[in-house]
Design a protein around this motif. Sequence first.
Motif, short mmCIF file in Angstrom:
data_model
loop_
_atom_site.label_atom_id
_atom_site.label_comp_id
_atom_site.label_asym_id
_atom_site.label_seq_id
_atom_site.Cartn_x
_atom_site.Cartn_y
_atom_site.Cartn_z
N GLY A 1 105.80 85.55 7.45
CA GLY A 1 106.52 86.67 8.03
C GLY A 1 107.40 86.26 9.20
O GLY A 1 108.58 86.59 9.24
N LEU A 2 106.84 85.53 10.15
CA LEU A 2 107.61 85.19 11.35
C LEU A 2 108.41 83.90 11.15
O LEU A 2 109.61 83.86 11.37
N LEU A 3 107.75 82.83 10.71
CA LEU A 3 108.46 81.55 10.59
C LEU A 3 109.30 81.48 9.31
O LEU A 3 110.17 80.63 9.19
N GLY A 4 109.03 82.35 8.35
CA GLY A 4 109.91 82.44 7.18
C GLY A 4 109.68 81.39 6.11
O GLY A 4 110.55 81.14 5.29
N LEU A 5 108.49 80.78 6.11
CA LEU A 5 108.18 79.84 5.02
C LEU A 5 107.82 80.63 3.77
O LEU A 5 107.40 81.79 3.83
N ARG A 6 107.99 80.02 2.62
CA ARG A 6 107.55 80.66 1.39
C ARG A 6 106.07 80.36 1.16
O ARG A 6 105.64 79.19 1.31
N LEU A 7 105.30 81.40 0.81
CA LEU A 7 103.96 81.13 0.29
C LEU A 7 104.16 80.59 -1.12
O LEU A 7 104.59 81.33 -2.01
N ASP B 1 85.23 75.01 -2.06
CA ASP B 1 84.53 76.17 -1.47
C ASP B 1 85.26 77.42 -1.97
O ASP B 1 85.97 78.09 -1.23
N PRO B 2 85.12 77.72 -3.28
CA PRO B 2 86.03 78.70 -3.91
C PRO B 2 85.88 80.13 -3.45
O PRO B 2 86.69 80.98 -3.83
N GLY B 3 84.93 80.42 -2.58
CA GLY B 3 84.87 81.76 -2.00
C GLY B 3 85.83 81.94 -0.84
O GLY B 3 85.85 83.00 -0.21
N THR B 4 86.63 80.90 -0.53
CA THR B 4 87.62 80.99 0.54
C THR B 4 88.99 80.62 -0.03
O THR B 4 89.10 79.91 -1.02
N TYR B 5 90.02 81.10 0.63
CA TYR B 5 91.38 80.82 0.18
C TYR B 5 91.84 79.42 0.53
O TYR B 5 91.31 78.77 1.45
N HIS B 6 92.87 78.98 -0.18
CA HIS B 6 93.70 77.87 0.25
C HIS B 6 95.14 78.36 0.14
O HIS B 6 95.60 78.68 -0.96
N LEU B 7 95.82 78.46 1.27
CA LEU B 7 97.19 78.97 1.32
C LEU B 7 98.15 77.79 1.50
O LEU B 7 97.95 76.96 2.39
N TYR B 8 99.19 77.74 0.65
CA TYR B 8 100.20 76.69 0.74
C TYR B 8 101.54 77.32 1.09
O TYR B 8 102.00 78.21 0.37
N TYR B 9 102.17 76.84 2.14
CA TYR B 9 103.52 77.28 2.50
C TYR B 9 104.49 76.12 2.31
O TYR B 9 104.11 74.96 2.45
N GLY B 10 105.77 76.48 2.06
CA GLY B 10 106.78 75.43 1.92
C GLY B 10 108.16 76.01 1.84
O GLY B 10 108.40 77.16 2.24
N ASP B 11 109.09 75.21 1.32
CA ASP B 11 110.43 75.72 1.07
C ASP B 11 110.40 76.49 -0.26
O ASP B 11 109.32 76.73 -0.83
N GLY B 12 111.56 76.87 -0.78
CA GLY B 12 111.59 77.70 -1.98
C GLY B 12 110.95 77.06 -3.19
O GLY B 12 110.45 77.75 -4.08
N VAL B 13 110.96 75.73 -3.23
CA VAL B 13 110.46 74.99 -4.39
C VAL B 13 109.05 74.44 -4.14
O VAL B 13 108.29 74.19 -5.08
N GLY B 14 108.72 74.27 -2.88
CA GLY B 14 107.48 73.57 -2.55
C GLY B 14 107.67 72.07 -2.60
O GLY B 14 106.78 71.33 -3.03
N HIS B 15 108.83 71.59 -2.13
CA HIS B 15 109.06 70.14 -2.09
C HIS B 15 108.01 69.45 -1.23
O HIS B 15 107.68 69.96 -0.14
N PRO B 16 107.54 68.27 -1.64
CA PRO B 16 106.77 67.45 -0.71
C PRO B 16 107.61 67.23 0.56
O PRO B 16 108.83 67.09 0.48
N GLY B 17 106.94 67.26 1.70
CA GLY B 17 107.68 67.15 2.96
C GLY B 17 107.97 68.49 3.60
O GLY B 17 108.48 68.54 4.72
N THR B 18 107.63 69.57 2.89
CA THR B 18 107.78 70.92 3.46
C THR B 18 106.47 71.69 3.47
O THR B 18 106.42 72.82 3.93
N ILE B 19 105.39 71.08 2.96
CA ILE B 19 104.18 71.83 2.63
C ILE B 19 103.16 71.83 3.78
O ILE B 19 102.61 70.78 4.14
#
Length: 321
Positions: free
Chosen positions: A27-33, A42-60
């Motif tokens: 919301g604030l920094l404007g990364l893409r989820l 530990d599948p009862g918890t989330y793993h959230l990945y943010y990045g650029d529009g594609v999810g390029h390595p180096g943005t994640i």
Amino acid sequence: MNKQILGIHHITAIAGDPQTNLDFYAGLLGLRLVKLTVNFDDPGTYHLYYGDGVGHPGTILTFFPWPSAPKGRHGTGQVSETAFAVAENALNFWIARLTERRVAFTGPVERFGDKVISFSDPDGMRVELVATRIAPPDRVWEAGPVPAEFAIRGFHSATLREADHRATAGLLTDTMGFQLAAQDGDRFRYALDSGSPAAIVDVVRAPGERPGRVLVGTVHHIAWRTPDDRQQGEWLAELTRRGYGVSPVMDRKYFHSIYFREPGNTLFEIATDPPGFAVDEPQAELGSHLVLPAWLEPQRAGLEAVLPPLRLPQAAEVAQS
Ligand code: ZN
């Protein structure tokens, strides 16, 4: 040398409340989820990945949100700052945006010729924006809430805080292909000549400072890019030969990983560029719904019942269109 580290692949940190984390980074920094999934260990918890529009390595930037875990402690043996690149003319935009959202920041300060502003996320993790001419314009989330000309353009670098920087420096330069590029007081800058973005790591010498503790608001590990499985296998062999305790190759679905601790105790990972984030959902839909690895699909209903509901930025955009 027939294997090469290209730059930062991703950085993984521990958060508290997942919705607060999502509101801040998307919301604030404007990364893409770019991926909404669970922690495979530990599948009862989330793993959230943010990045650029594609999810390029180096943005994640990824988070394990652990709402009931205690706060971590900043200190040595950690990634102490995670720095994103923005365009040289973007700092006034960010100063206004952070001020408007009441996020306290320091700077701009000059660091090795670039202007830097620093702030903390809602859990206390330290984030920096580096205004630099090397910010790659194709590493943005163009449909995000920040105009593309000012948007975050992937990582600039990360800072490692070390009680004694020398052994870490040795790993970076003797083994991983970095070269000392600059020094200012206790800050040493190492760079790769890979030609890829996010090919910088700073090591800050902090003798006498106590070690950090990895929990909420701190970085869990930093991953470095390797182009393929063959080179990763060579890293596994070489690091083992040099006496590092290296994990076997682990399938993280979006990349393959090996882990080891650098001499200052920060957890390092070497991760492959392929297969990437479009392996289990179309690029247009990245991050728009919970995806699970095949082995967890039979448990989907149970997991969705225990995972807290999240208000997703993409879902909000769809609803408005
Ligand atoms: Zn990782």
